[in-house]
Design a protein around this motif. Structure first.
Motif, PDB file in Angstrom:
ATOM      1  N   ARG A 239       0.829  -1.214   0.000  1.00  0.00           N
ATOM      2  CA  ARG A 239       0.000   0.000   0.000  1.00  0.00           C
ATOM      3  C   ARG A 239       0.859   1.259   0.000  1.00  0.00           C
ATOM      4  O   ARG A 239       0.551   2.243  -0.709  1.00  0.00           O
ATOM      5  CB  ARG A 239      -0.929  -0.006   1.213  1.00  0.00           C
ATOM      6  N   ARG A 240       1.947   1.260   0.781  1.00  0.00           N
ATOM      7  CA  ARG A 240       2.815   2.446   0.818  1.00  0.00           C
ATOM      8  C   ARG A 240       3.466   2.693  -0.542  1.00  0.00           C
ATOM      9  O   ARG A 240       3.552   3.844  -1.003  1.00  0.00           O
ATOM     10  CB  ARG A 240       3.885   2.277   1.897  1.00  0.00           C
ATOM     11  N   ILE A 241       3.930   1.623  -1.180  1.00  0.00           N
ATOM     12  CA  ILE A 241       4.573   1.792  -2.487  1.00  0.00           C
ATOM     13  C   ILE A 241       3.575   2.279  -3.521  1.00  0.00           C
ATOM     14  O   ILE A 241       3.868   3.185  -4.324  1.00  0.00           O
ATOM     15  CB  ILE A 241       5.224   0.462  -2.923  1.00  0.00           C
ATOM     16  N   GLU A 242       2.385   1.687  -3.539  1.00  0.00           N
ATOM     17  CA  GLU A 242       1.376   2.117  -4.513  1.00  0.00           C
ATOM     18  C   GLU A 242       0.950   3.555  -4.256  1.00  0.00           C
ATOM     19  O   GLU A 242       0.720   4.314  -5.211  1.00  0.00           O
ATOM     20  CB  GLU A 242       0.170   1.170  -4.440  1.00  0.00           C
ATOM     21  N   ARG A 243       0.830   3.943  -2.980  1.00  0.00           N
ATOM     22  CA  ARG A 243       0.469   5.323  -2.673  1.00  0.00           C
ATOM     23  C   ARG A 243       1.583   6.276  -3.111  1.00  0.00           C
ATOM     24  O   ARG A 243       1.308   7.360  -3.653  1.00  0.00           O
ATOM     25  CB  ARG A 243       0.198   5.464  -1.174  1.00  0.00           C
ATOM     26  N   PHE A 244       2.827   5.873  -2.915  1.00  0.00           N
ATOM     27  CA  PHE A 244       3.951   6.707  -3.342  1.00  0.00           C
ATOM     28  C   PHE A 244       3.958   6.882  -4.853  1.00  0.00           C
ATOM     29  O   PHE A 244       4.142   7.997  -5.369  1.00  0.00           O
ATOM     30  CB  PHE A 244       5.261   6.087  -2.876  1.00  0.00           C
ATOM     31  N   GLN A 246       1.445   6.590  -6.913  1.00  0.00           N
ATOM     32  CA  GLN A 246       0.295   7.400  -7.320  1.00  0.00           C
ATOM     33  C   GLN A 246       0.547   8.881  -7.051  1.00  0.00           C
ATOM     34  O   GLN A 246       0.272   9.741  -7.909  1.00  0.00           O
ATOM     35  CB  GLN A 246      -0.957   6.932  -6.582  1.00  0.00           C
ATOM     36  N   GLN A 247       1.089   9.207  -5.869  1.00  0.00           N
ATOM     37  CA  GLN A 247       1.369  10.605  -5.553  1.00  0.00           C
ATOM     38  C   GLN A 247       2.429  11.177  -6.476  1.00  0.00           C
ATOM     39  O   GLN A 247       2.324  12.336  -6.919  1.00  0.00           O
ATOM     40  CB  GLN A 247       1.815  10.723  -4.097  1.00  0.00           C
ATOM     41  N   ARG A 248       3.429  10.356  -6.797  1.00  0.00           N
ATOM     42  CA  ARG A 248       4.475  10.837  -7.699  1.00  0.00           C
ATOM     43  C   ARG A 248       3.911  11.092  -9.092  1.00  0.00           C
ATOM     44  O   ARG A 248       4.237  12.093  -9.743  1.00  0.00           O
ATOM     45  CB  ARG A 248       5.616   9.816  -7.780  1.00  0.00           C
ATOM     46  N   LEU A 255       3.427  18.936 -12.742  1.00  0.00           N
ATOM     47  CA  LEU A 255       4.714  19.516 -13.100  1.00  0.00           C
ATOM     48  C   LEU A 255       4.884  19.564 -14.615  1.00  0.00           C
ATOM     49  O   LEU A 255       5.449  20.516 -15.160  1.00  0.00           O
ATOM     50  CB  LEU A 255       5.844  18.697 -12.460  1.00  0.00           C
ATOM     51  N   SER A 256       4.380  18.541 -15.295  1.00  0.00           N
ATOM     52  CA  SER A 256       4.472  18.515 -16.752  1.00  0.00           C
ATOM     53  C   SER A 256       3.762  19.714 -17.363  1.00  0.00           C
ATOM     54  O   SER A 256       4.267  20.373 -18.275  1.00  0.00           O
ATOM     55  CB  SER A 256       3.868  17.207 -17.275  1.00  0.00           C
ATOM     56  N   ARG A 303       8.100   9.237 -14.154  1.00  0.00           N
ATOM     57  CA  ARG A 303       6.770   8.641 -14.062  1.00  0.00           C
ATOM     58  C   ARG A 303       6.859   7.128 -14.026  1.00  0.00           C
ATOM     59  O   ARG A 303       6.110   6.457 -13.326  1.00  0.00           O
ATOM     60  CB  ARG A 303       5.930   9.102 -15.255  1.00  0.00           C
ATOM     61  N   GLY A 304       7.775   6.560 -14.785  1.00  0.00           N
ATOM     62  CA  GLY A 304       8.024   5.134 -14.763  1.00  0.00           C
ATOM     63  C   GLY A 304       6.865   4.289 -15.236  1.00  0.00           C
ATOM     64  O   GLY A 304       6.778   3.101 -14.938  1.00  0.00           O
TER      65      GLY A 304
END
Length: 452
Positions: A239-244, A246-248, A255-256, A303-304
């Protein structure tokens, strides 16, 4: 010490590699050893003792009959003694007048035994009771009976004794119960062990899939307490990785927009300038184009492709499409024949990664680029070779860093320094890897490995 280490390494090689088989070894091996110990104790104590008691009783009966028969020469008395033995003792007896023990032994031959230790106990019991020459026929030809030959003064006494009267007949039943109980306990142990191993396998599959960038969802929190803790930790990490991610992605989308707008305005203002030297204006336009390209490349790298989901695609079709669409710029691009290669991939992302590698090879090749792909076991391999100047071995790891450029051979104008960084980022997200090697063409070989 060295011998002990080698022995330890050899023992480790003999151990099963999976947790399942090691658990089976931990459960089954003590059970087998316990059964062996119980069997030895029973064989050496219980069976020996019971056999000695039974054989001693029968030997006493035979010794008493031999004494009564030797004490008289009257045929009727002897017949009465033999008849009483048949009726009351359940023994099959016969008296051969003039018979000799040596002749009988020659007729029956050497005796053998299925259980030499137990038969030795029977012989010992008869030797204690009989004070005259005798012989036992314990051969397995007639496992239900034991033949006893006793030398009398004027003949040979033959006694056929049921085997159950001289040794325990419950041994087979006991061994069958022991083996049956062991099999049942082993089956129960394997069943419960499988229940404990199953959550570990489920967690391992989820970790492997998540490491390859596939959506696995939450892992069920089941099994022992330790496995539940590991499952909760994995779900929390996911969950933390997916939230990170998504926020990124959301931040980079904003920013784009903020970066593209000023660049577009600068481009329009350059087109409207009339009192500027054309050479200066063209130089500024090229600078804006480079900045635009760097911004777009950086955004793609950061974005990856995090929002794209894997799907079954044909890797060979993607390579053919990229080779057909890549500007050759005077370079011959060779595509080796390849079979259908289907695997789960993020189509847009993997196209970006392979396109970066192919563009990089075309940019630096002197005349030839070769592309090949094949399956090697549980992995797929893509090779991109060029005949350019190559990259020194000590620099090959550095070129994967963002904005790192090599000068002058494989750097140059137009290169943002993000192509290989983006390619590795995408391939690693698929659970694969990229390696830079020496090419048979004389330049650089890029080897991409992707899991099946």
């Amino acid at each position: 010490m060295w011998t002990g280490r080698r022995l330890s390494r050899r023992l480790r090689r003999l151990l099963p590699r999976t947790l399942w088989w090691r658990a089976i070894l931990i459960v089954v091996l003590p059970l087998v050893l316990l059964q062996l110990v119980l069997t030895l104790v029973f064989y050496n104590r219980h069976w020996d003792t019971v056999t000695s008691w039974l054989a001693s009783a029968v030997a006493g009966e035979v010794a008493m009959a031999a004494e009564e028969l030797d004490a008289t020469r009257d045929r009727e008395v002897r017949s009465a003694v033999l008849d009483r033995m048949r009726r009351h003792l359940g023994l099959a007896v016969s008296l051969e007048p003039g018979g000799r023990l040596e002749d009988m032994l020659r007729r029956i031959g050497a005796d053998g035994s299925l259980f030499p230790r137990i038969d030795a106990k029977i012989r010992e019991a008869f030797a204690e009771k009989l004070d005259r020459p005798f012989a036992l026929d314990l051969r397995p030809g007639d496992p239900g009976r034991v033949a006893v030959y006793v030398q009398l003064s004027d003949g040979l006494l033959t006694v056929l004794v049921p085997r159950k009267r001289v040794t325990s007949t419950t041994t087979g039943i006991l061994l069958a119960w022991m083996v049956g109980a062991s099999l049942v306990l082993t089956a129960l142990a394997l069943h419960f062990m499988n229940l404990q191993i199953r959550p570990i396998r489920r967690l391992a599959r989820a970790m492997d899939s998540f490491g390859k960038g596939r959506d696995v969802g939450a892992v069920p929190v089941r099994g022992p307490l330790e496995i539940r803790k590991a499952a909760r930790a994995f779900n929390s990490m996911r969950r933390r990785i997916e939230r990170f991610v998504q926020q990124r992605t959301e931040m980079l989308a904003a920013l784009s927009h903020d970066l593209r707008t000023p660049l577009t305005r600068m481009r329009l203002e350059l087109e409207l300038l009339e009192d500027v030297d054309p050479e200066i204006r063209d130089g500024l336009r090229r600078d804006v184009d480079v900045m635009q390209r760097i911004v777009e490349t950086y955004l793609a790298f950061a974005r990856g492709e995090g929002s794209e989901q894997p799907e079954q695609v044909r890797l060979d079709d993607i390579l053919r499409e990229l080779v057909a669409r890549t500007p050759a710029d005077g370079v011959r691009i060779e595509l080796a024949p390849m079979p259908p290669l289907e695997l789960p991939l993020r189509p847009v992302a993997i196209r970006r990664a392979l396109a970066n590698l192919l563009d990089n090879a075309v940019r630096h090749a002197r005349g030839t680029v070769r592309v090949a792909a094949a399956r090697d076991g549980d992995r797929f391999e893509v090779l991109v070779d060029d005949d350019g100047p190559g990259i020194p071995p000590e620099e090959r790891e550095h070129v994967f860093r963002p904005f790192h450029r090599l000068e002058p051979a494989r750097g140059g104008e137009g290169a943002s320094g993000l192509g290989l960084a983006i390619a590795r980022d995408i391939v690693l997200a698929h659970g694969g890897d990229i390696r830079l090697l020496d090419s048979p063409l004389g330049g650089l070989r890029v080897r991409v490995e992707l899991p099946a």
